[in-house]
Each structure stands twice: as C-alpha cells, then as structure tokens.
Write a protein that holds these residues in place. Structure first.
Motif, PDB file in Angstrom:
ATOM      1  N   LYS A 151      11.676   0.348   5.427  1.00  0.00           N
ATOM      2  CA  LYS A 151      12.291   0.618   6.807  1.00  0.00           C
ATOM      3  C   LYS A 151      12.417   1.635   7.336  1.00  0.00           C
ATOM      4  O   LYS A 151      11.890   2.185   8.583  1.00  0.00           O
ATOM      5  N   GLU A 152      13.245   2.886   6.517  1.00  0.00           N
ATOM      6  CA  GLU A 152      13.075   3.972   7.248  1.00  0.00           C
ATOM      7  C   GLU A 152      11.983   4.766   7.321  1.00  0.00           C
ATOM      8  O   GLU A 152      11.730   5.247   8.429  1.00  0.00           O
ATOM      9  N   SER A 153      11.045   4.748   6.313  1.00  0.00           N
ATOM     10  CA  SER A 153      10.174   5.330   6.323  1.00  0.00           C
ATOM     11  C   SER A 153       8.931   4.923   7.620  1.00  0.00           C
ATOM     12  O   SER A 153       8.263   5.745   8.294  1.00  0.00           O
ATOM     13  N   PHE A 154       8.885   3.454   7.548  1.00  0.00           N
ATOM     14  CA  PHE A 154       7.910   2.922   8.627  1.00  0.00           C
ATOM     15  C   PHE A 154       8.596   3.446  10.072  1.00  0.00           C
ATOM     16  O   PHE A 154       7.919   3.799  11.013  1.00  0.00           O
ATOM     17  N   ARG A 155       9.919   3.530  10.358  1.00  0.00           N
ATOM     18  CA  ARG A 155      10.329   4.028  11.560  1.00  0.00           C
ATOM     19  C   ARG A 155      10.003   5.364  11.777  1.00  0.00           C
ATOM     20  O   ARG A 155       9.710   5.840  12.840  1.00  0.00           O
ATOM     21  N   ARG A 156      10.170   6.270  10.821  1.00  0.00           N
ATOM     22  CA  ARG A 156       9.801   7.632  11.042  1.00  0.00           C
ATOM     23  C   ARG A 156       8.314   7.742  11.220  1.00  0.00           C
ATOM     24  O   ARG A 156       7.956   8.607  12.030  1.00  0.00           O
ATOM     25  N   MET A 157       7.395   6.896  10.670  1.00  0.00           N
ATOM     26  CA  MET A 157       6.005   7.119  11.092  1.00  0.00           C
ATOM     27  C   MET A 157       5.396   6.255  12.275  1.00  0.00           C
ATOM     28  O   MET A 157       4.274   6.363  12.624  1.00  0.00           O
ATOM     29  N   GLY A 158       6.337   5.617  12.646  1.00  0.00           N
ATOM     30  CA  GLY A 158       6.173   5.194  14.163  1.00  0.00           C
ATOM     31  C   GLY A 158       5.526   3.682  13.855  1.00  0.00           C
ATOM     32  O   GLY A 158       4.947   3.077  14.856  1.00  0.00           O
ATOM     33  N   TYR A 159       5.389   3.230  12.681  1.00  0.00           N
ATOM     34  CA  TYR A 159       4.905   1.820  12.738  1.00  0.00           C
ATOM     35  C   TYR A 159       5.953   0.832  12.761  1.00  0.00           C
ATOM     36  O   TYR A 159       7.113   0.882  12.236  1.00  0.00           O
ATOM     37  N   LYS A 177      -2.282   2.749   8.911  1.00  0.00           N
ATOM     38  CA  LYS A 177      -2.619   1.951  10.304  1.00  0.00           C
ATOM     39  C   LYS A 177      -3.329   0.404  10.115  1.00  0.00           C
ATOM     40  O   LYS A 177      -4.607   0.458   9.477  1.00  0.00           O
ATOM     41  N   PRO A 178      -2.667  -0.434  10.504  1.00  0.00           N
ATOM     42  CA  PRO A 178      -3.489  -1.892  10.144  1.00  0.00           C
ATOM     43  C   PRO A 178      -4.886  -2.185  10.959  1.00  0.00           C
ATOM     44  O   PRO A 178      -4.749  -1.800  12.247  1.00  0.00           O
ATOM     45  N   PHE A 179      -5.934  -2.745  10.203  1.00  0.00           N
ATOM     46  CA  PHE A 179      -6.954  -2.888  11.082  1.00  0.00           C
ATOM     47  C   PHE A 179      -6.977  -4.363  11.213  1.00  0.00           C
ATOM     48  O   PHE A 179      -7.945  -4.957  11.950  1.00  0.00           O
ATOM     49  N   THR A 209       0.786  -1.015   0.028  1.00  0.00           N
ATOM     50  CA  THR A 209       0.098  -0.038  -0.027  1.00  0.00           C
ATOM     51  C   THR A 209       0.886   1.188  -0.017  1.00  0.00           C
ATOM     52  O   THR A 209       0.539   2.215  -0.928  1.00  0.00           O
ATOM     53  N   PHE A 210       2.026   1.267   1.029  1.00  0.00           N
ATOM     54  CA  PHE A 210       2.970   2.411   0.938  1.00  0.00           C
ATOM     55  C   PHE A 210       3.521   2.540  -0.529  1.00  0.00           C
ATOM     56  O   PHE A 210       3.648   3.749  -0.976  1.00  0.00           O
ATOM     57  N   ARG A 211       3.899   1.451  -0.946  1.00  0.00           N
ATOM     58  CA  ARG A 211       4.635   1.461  -2.396  1.00  0.00           C
ATOM     59  C   ARG A 211       3.467   2.176  -3.743  1.00  0.00           C
ATOM     60  O   ARG A 211       3.906   3.040  -4.459  1.00  0.00           O
ATOM     61  N   ASN A 212       2.417   1.484  -3.378  1.00  0.00           N
ATOM     62  CA  ASN A 212       1.263   2.135  -4.462  1.00  0.00           C
ATOM     63  C   ASN A 212       1.053   3.612  -4.227  1.00  0.00           C
ATOM     64  O   ASN A 212       0.739   4.130  -5.264  1.00  0.00           O
TER      65      ASN A 212
END
Lengths: 263, 266
Positions: free
Chosen positions: A251-259, A204-206, A188-191
């Motif tokens: 990896k970087e982006s997800f760490r920045r967003m806190g997931y 945010k995963p449901f 989803t992030f890539r798309n």
C-alpha cells in the motif's frame, strides 16, 4: 453359473455406487473454492490453516449470511469446473471477471481492481508490452490466468511458455530463459523485490481488470446477497482493514509510486 | 443357466495358454465392452453438465500438435531409456566395482525420488549450469534416465532368472561369453521381460505429461490450456484419454506379438 452371477452382481454394485454418489446437495454450509497459493490473498498460515484476504472475506460473508463457511483448496484452472459441477458454491480466488468466464459462470460486483504488468529480466531489451510481440521474444505466463489469455491473443509473434507455478515462471525470467513474465501488479512487485539483482518490474498496467466473486449461473438470490454484503463491507471500511492487515508494505509503495491501490 | 448352454462365454481352462476360437473371442470382447459402456453411459447420463464441444473443436490444432510432441518425446526417450537401462543392468554385473556401484546408486536415486523433482532439478539446476537451454532435449533426457532405472531392474531380473547351471553348461560346451548371452541368455530374457517392459513403456508415455511443469508444450499441457481458455473440462480431457490410448495400445499389441514370437524359447 456362479461366475456369471458374480459378474452380474459386480455390475449391479457399480451401478448402485454411482447412483448413490451423485446427489450431494442440501447442506447449508457455504463451500468456497480458492487456490491457496497466492499470498497474501489466498495462503495458509504457519499451522496450515487457510488464511489471507480472500479467506477473511469468505468468513465475513458467511457471517453476514448466517451460514458456516468451508474453504476448499483447488488449483486455479479447476475452480470453474468445480463450481459448475456443484463441488463448491462460490469462487473467491483473486479471479478476474472476464467476459469469457462470464459465459460459463456468474460474477458478483467487482471488489478490487488491478492490472496486468511485466516482470522482465535485468538486461532484457523490453520497455513495454509492445516490445514483447516480436519474433525471438519469449514470454512466461501462469496457466489459466488472464496473462495467459492475453499472451495467447495479443502476442502472436513471441513464443509463449505456459507454466503451472508462479515460482517457475519467475525462475524462467531470473535465469534469462524468458524475457518477461506477465502477471498482476502486486505479485510482480513482490517478485521483483525478491530478485532485485536479476529482474526489473514494469508496473504500469497495460490492461486493467477487476476481481469478483464467482457463482453458478441462474442463482439470482445468492448473487443479490453477495452484492449486498460487498457494498456493506466496503461502506463499513472492511476492505481498508484487510488492506492494512495484509498489504501494508504494498500500500505504501504503490502510493509512493503514484499507482492507485487495489481496493 | 447351465455352463454348457453358455459355453461360448467360457474358456476351457484358467490361465492364458489355450487358443480361444475367433467367434468366442468376438463374443467375449463385445460383451465386456458392452458392460463397460453400460456403466460409463449411466455415469455420464447422471452428470449434470453443459457440454460444449464447439469451443474445444476450435482448438483442435493444439491437440494435434501436442499429440505429435508427446509422440516424438516418448519415442526418443523410449529408445534412449532402453540403451540406458541395458547399460545400467550390465554395469550391475560388471567386475569393475566403481562401475557396479555407480549403476546401483543410479537406480536407487532415480527410483527413490519423485519424477517431478528430477525434472525441476535437471532443468533449472543441472542443465542451466551446463548451459543447455533446450527444454525439449532436457525433458527427453530426464524421462529417459527415469525410465532407464526401472528398465535396468527389469532386465537385471530377467538375466538373473536364467539359472547359474545354464551358464555353467554353456561354458562346459565351450561357448564364449558373447555366444552364451546371444544364444542362451538373451532368448529367455526377451520372453520374460516383454510384459513388464511394455508396462514400463506405457507409463513412460503417460509420465511425459509431467514435462508440462517446465513448459514443454506436450499433449497434456495443451489440453489443460484448452481447458483454461474454454472452461470445458470434460471436452478437453476426454480427447486426451483417447490420444494416450492411441499411443499405448500399439505398444501392448507389439509386446503381445513379440511374446508369441519368442514363445519357442521356453
């Protein structure tokens, strides 16, 4: 008479053909099935050879078991039938270990966790999964994925578009034909990154889920071997290395967003 | 075994012209089916597979609705493709050259490109540009245009098989062009194009399964979905085969019936 004999010999020939073709075991090669359409986990490199996290994982597993590895490219919803009929020995294809699947095949210990989330149209009035279960909403899913199963079970009021290809599902959202596409966080992030003008990502995963290696039921020895390999591979930092090699940006982006990251 | 003792198993001549007696036909059909059943039951008995029909039975409504959608799409595109095919075949013979070449280009383009690409391009590019969002309508039209190209070639071949001399004779006895087509060309063409036309209609019905790539919820897609939910491949796909047979068999029977009706023409 010659004609009757001809029919008979054709029938016998067909029978022989069938009986010769069915038993095909005994090879020591470890045949691993995956759909090479889910970069960077399962994909092909520029020269057409299988590549990606799952491919490296399969090769490492083969090394640990001392068996040569053959990768077979099979459509996602054909993987379990191929495993059940003995065409492949293992499934390593970013497959979520669900209880429905566990009824027909066995799973190793999970090696990665992720979650289902939403790619929505830029102007679609959707803030969370609850907004989708309404009459008049349209949800795109990829056939045979956990998103498909989730939508069929929980989004009864919305209409569902079942697509073969991830790219087509994204296009449905981009063109506004679907309000949302249910898929995993990384894709989803890539798309979203590829279509920032027309889409939004609600990351945010449901529903959280974990991926595991699939194998035929009743094969306890192989299961124990695979689980031991996964534990060793994690302890020696193998997953970290694969993450750095194939998923650096995510990896970087997800760490920045806190997931939390996948491995 | 002499041929006379087993003469019930043999026709008097090769080819397809004589009337086979009813008893002989029954014996022939039964033994052919028996042979087929023997091979298939052997193959399935060798298959090491845990059958699970109950899981699939729970989704029976998806099979029924998918079958009905396929029936509706096939019927609509079948009718439309016949009209398109006839128009394209006649345009091939048109004295107005742009129309003639339009017909030729249409046939070459459609026959030379994969249906899969046509469906994707028609739906996501062409229909989107014209603001048509109904995937069932677009899918039906795409199928009709696809089959129409083949049908136009079948009809054209049928028309051209009627010799030039017959057209001259018709003109000589004072028939108008309409009368020539109605009483000389059409009955002969009908008889000649029926077998390939029936085959084309059968493949049109099966080709409708490709519409699943634009999420048209037809028979094949629904069976694939049931497979995805239940992981019971054989149990999902065997009913699929029977469902398609139920659609294609009536077409080939109708074609056989029409063939005998137009037999007088030869």
């Amino acid at each position: 008479m010659s004609r009757a004999l001809g029919f008979l010999s054709i029938a016998v020939f067909i029978l022989v053909l069938f009986s010769a073709a069915s038993p095909a075991f005994a090879a020591k090669t470890l045949v691993v099935g995956m759909e090479l359409a889910y970069p960077p986990f399962e994909m092909t490199d520029a020269s057409g050879r299988p590549d990606g996290v799952s491919v490296q994982l399969a090769r490492e597993l083969g090394k640990a078991l001392g068996r040569p590895v053959e990768i077979k490219n099979i459509a996602f919803d054909g993987l379990i039938p191929a495993l059940k009929t003995g065409k492949i020995d293992l499934i390593i294809s970013s497959m979520t270990a669900t209880s429905e699947r566990a009824r027909s095949i066995d799973f190793s210990d999970p090696y990665l966790s992720t979650g289902l989330c939403l790619l929505v149209g830029k102007d679609a009035p959707v803030a969370s999964i609850a907004d989708l279960d309404q009459p008049g909403r349209t949800v795109a899913v990829k056939k045979g994925t956990t998103g498909h199963v989730y939508a069929a079970a929980h989004l009864k009021k919305a209409s569902m578009l079942v697509l073969d290809k991830e790219a087509a599902a994204v296009l449905e959202v981009v063109q506004g034909k679907a309000d949302a596409f249910i898929y995993d966080q990384m894709s989803t992030f890539r798309n979203y990154q590829r279509n920032p003008e027309t889409t939004r990502a609600i990351l945010k995963p449901f529903q959280t889920e974990s991926w595991a290696i699939g194998m035929r039921k009743g094969n306890g020895a192989l299961k124990a071997q695979v689980n031991r390999f996964l534990a060793d591979f994690r302890r020696s930092g193998g997953f970290e290395r694969l993450g750095d090699r194939y998923l650096k940006e995510e990896k970087e982006s997800f760490r920045r967003m806190g997931y939390p990251f996948f491995f | 075994m002499s041929r006379r003792r087993f003469q019930i198993l043999f026709a008097r001549s090769r080819g397809n012209h004589e009337e086979i007696p009813r008893f002989g036909r029954a014996v022939g059909v039964t033994s052919a089916l028996f042979l087929l059943a023997l091979v298939l039951s052997f193959a399935f008995s060798r298959l090491n597979y845990g059958w699970n029909w109950e899981a699939v039975y729970q989704y029976r409504r998806m099979f029924v609705s998918g079958w009905l959608i396929t029936l509706a799409i096939s019927a609509a595109s079948l009718a439309a493709s016949l009209v398109i095919g006839l128009a394209a075949a006649l345009s091939h013979r048109s004295p107005f050259l742009p129309l003639r070449y339009l017909g030729k280009i249409y046939v070459e383009f459609i026959r030379g490109t994969p249906l899969l690409v046509q469906i994707l391009v028609f739906f996501y590019v062409v229909a989107d540009a014209f603001g048509i969002g109904n995937r069932y309508l677009v899918g039906t039209l795409t199928l009709a245009f696809f089959a129409g190209a083949y049908i136009s070639e079948i009809i054209r071949a049928g028309i051209e098989s009627v010799g030039e001399s017959q057209l001259d004779s018709a003109r000589a006895i004072g028939l108008t062009p309409y009368q020539t087509y109605r009483y000389v060309v059409f009955p002969q063409v009908m008889r000649r194009i029926l077998p390939p036309l029936a085959g084309q209609f059968a493949s049109l019905i099966k080709d409708s399964s490709l519409l699943s790539i634009i999420a048209v919820s037809e028979f094949t897609l629904n069976a694939q979905e049931v497979n995805a939910f239940t992981y019971s491949t054989m149990e999902s796909y065997l009913p699929l085969a029977l469902g398609y047979l139920a659609l294609t068999l009536p077409i080939s029977m109708l074609s056989k019936y029409l063939e005998t009706r137009y037999r007088y023409a030869s």
